[in-house]
Design an enzyme around this catalytic site. Structure first.
Site, PDB file in Angstrom:
ATOM      1  N   HIS A  37       0.842  -1.203   0.000  1.00 35.86           N
ATOM      2  CA  HIS A  37       0.000   0.000   0.000  1.00 35.86           C
ATOM      3  C   HIS A  37       0.881   1.259   0.000  1.00 35.86           C
ATOM      4  O   HIS A  37       0.620   2.213  -0.723  1.00 35.86           O
ATOM      5  CB  HIS A  37      -0.866   0.057   1.262  1.00 35.86           C
ATOM      6  N   GLY A 147      -2.644  -1.574  -7.356  1.00 28.22           N
ATOM      7  CA  GLY A 147      -1.536  -2.531  -7.331  1.00 28.22           C
ATOM      8  C   GLY A 147      -1.711  -3.641  -8.364  1.00 28.22           C
ATOM      9  O   GLY A 147      -2.805  -4.197  -8.508  1.00 28.22           O
ATOM     10  N   MET A 184       2.899  -9.336  -0.691  1.00 25.01           N
ATOM     11  CA  MET A 184       2.326  -8.749   0.525  1.00 25.01           C
ATOM     12  C   MET A 184       0.822  -8.645   0.388  1.00 25.01           C
ATOM     13  O   MET A 184       0.300  -8.305  -0.675  1.00 25.01           O
ATOM     14  CB  MET A 184       2.909  -7.361   0.754  1.00 25.01           C
TER      15      MET A 184
HETATM   16  P1  AMP Z   1      -6.483  -3.750  -0.402  1.00 25.06           P
HETATM   17  O1  AMP Z   1      -6.291  -2.988   0.860  1.00 25.06           O
HETATM   18  O2  AMP Z   1      -6.092  -5.178  -0.318  1.00 25.06           O
HETATM   19  O3  AMP Z   1      -7.856  -3.539  -0.998  1.00 25.06           O
HETATM   20  O4  AMP Z   1      -5.475  -3.125  -1.461  1.00 25.06           O
HETATM   21  C1  AMP Z   1      -5.467  -1.748  -1.750  1.00 25.06           C
HETATM   22  C2  AMP Z   1      -4.554  -1.482  -2.929  1.00 25.06           C
HETATM   23  O5  AMP Z   1      -3.242  -1.937  -2.620  1.00 25.06           O
HETATM   24  C3  AMP Z   1      -4.992  -2.250  -4.197  1.00 25.06           C
HETATM   25  O6  AMP Z   1      -4.795  -1.418  -5.333  1.00 25.06           O
HETATM   26  C4  AMP Z   1      -4.051  -3.418  -4.207  1.00 25.06           C
HETATM   27  O7  AMP Z   1      -3.818  -3.942  -5.503  1.00 25.06           O
HETATM   28  C5  AMP Z   1      -2.791  -2.790  -3.637  1.00 25.06           C
HETATM   29  N1  AMP Z   1      -1.889  -3.819  -3.119  1.00 25.06           N
HETATM   30  C6  AMP Z   1      -2.215  -4.842  -2.283  1.00 25.06           C
HETATM   31  N2  AMP Z   1      -1.144  -5.638  -2.062  1.00 25.06           N
HETATM   32  C7  AMP Z   1      -0.124  -5.110  -2.786  1.00 25.06           C
HETATM   33  C8  AMP Z   1       1.243  -5.481  -2.976  1.00 25.06           C
HETATM   34  N3  AMP Z   1       1.778  -6.540  -2.387  1.00 25.06           N
HETATM   35  N4  AMP Z   1       2.001  -4.701  -3.787  1.00 25.06           N
HETATM   36  C9  AMP Z   1       1.473  -3.605  -4.388  1.00 25.06           C
HETATM   37  N5  AMP Z   1       0.198  -3.205  -4.252  1.00 25.06           N
HETATM   38  C10 AMP Z   1      -0.596  -3.941  -3.460  1.00 25.06           C
END
Ligand code: AMP
Length: 282
Positions: A37, A147, A184
């Site tokens: 994030h 991401g 992650m």
């Molecule tokens: P989430 O909180 O899981 O909904 O993720 C929020 C944002 O963070 C989304 O755009 C995800 O794709 C991105 N994201 C989650 N994990 C990763 C990671 N390991 N590397 C890069 N971006 C990530």
């Protein structure tokens, strides 16, 4: 850093930025922030005058029986991390204001959403497109950072932005991994040592498949998928949901591997914990 929890305050603030011509960068999250994030925050800070991060565990993207209630949360820690990365505004709304009683309007993308994760989680992307539409209307960003780890989500949201004429540019950040290669994810906090060992096979399988393409010039989809499955089957706690080779731009299944365009994409459960990961080929 300012924290906004009111939906109307967020919208008034964003409208005043819009009137002043201020360009806003936006990172939507479900909180329990990790370096993945934070890398998106860093990526978008470069270009934006104002940086907004949303923290909202969106109930509509979880099906009944999924992990909504136990999804990890730590608002205090998240706010400290945002502050340390020089976020200007955190938007952390309450569920009852995002989905007030009687709310009955949803946004659904009806092509890209159907395959891969959409097969197993049929209502998931409808929840994602609905919350993103709401957040885009409330925060009015110029850029949104997403991401690559959630590759299908990226394609679905890009499609929705185009179809609904949101004046927003998508910036994609690479997948951040732990020291051992595990992508992650907030859900990694569920894993015990044994489960984590099996979860690592997902990354190993992707690397093994990719090395056939990149080092041995294999272009046959079935051969690469067979290699991926061979590695994944080593995990006694691991149950594969899908392992496919898709076009990274459309998420359609590839007949033949095209380096630079094709992507290996995997979803698997380690016990009941569902994990996803992907790897660009070539
Ligand atoms: P989430 O909180 O899981 O909904 O993720 C929020 C944002 O963070 C989304 O755009 C995800 O794709 C991105 N994201 C989650 N994990 C990763 C990671 N390991 N590397 C890069 N971006 C990530």
């Amino acid at each position: 850093m300012k924290i906004i929890s009111s939906v109307s305050e967020m919208q008034q603030q964003a409208l005043s930025w819009e009137r002043a011509g201020t360009q806003v960068g936006f990172v939507p999250t479900m909180g329990f922030l990790h370096e993945g994030h934070l890398s998106l925050i860093d990526l978008i800070r470069e270009r934006a005058e104002i940086l907004v991060v949303s923290i909202f565990v969106n109930p509509t993207q979880f099906a009944v029986g999924e992990d909504l209630e136990k999804y990890p949360r730590d608002m205090e820690r998240d706010l400290a991390l945002c502050e340390s990365r020089k976020v200007d505004y955190v938007f952390a709304p309450e569920n009852k204001y995002i989905y007030p009683p009687g709310a009955s309007t949803f946004v659904s993308e009806e092509k890209v959403s159907l395959g891969l994760c959409g097969q197993t989680r049929p209502s998931h992307f409808k929840g994602v497109t609905t919350i993103c539409s709401k957040l885009f209307n409330l925060c009015r960003p110029t850029w949104v950072a997403l991401g690559q780890k959630d590759a299908q989500q990226v394609v679905v949201i890009k499609r929705m932005i185009q179809d609904l004429h949101f004046p927003i540019e998508v910036v994609i950040g690479p997948t951040l991994r732990d020291y051992d290669g595990l992508a992650m994810s907030s859900r990694n906090s569920y894993l015990n040592d044994r489960q984590r060992k099996d979860a690592l096979l997902i990354n190993q399988a992707l690397r093994s498949g990719a090395s056939l393409v990149e080092e041995k010039d294999v272009r046959n989809v079935d051969r690469v998928k067979a290699e991926v499955m061979t590695v994944l089957r080593q995990g006694s706690l691991l149950r594969v949901n899908y392992a496919e080779v898709v076009n990274r731009e459309t998420m359609e299944l590839e007949n033949e591997i095209k380096p630079g365009r094709s992507m290996l994409i995997v979803a698997a459960w380690v016990d009941s914990i569902r994990l996803i990961d992907n790897w660009l080929l070539g």
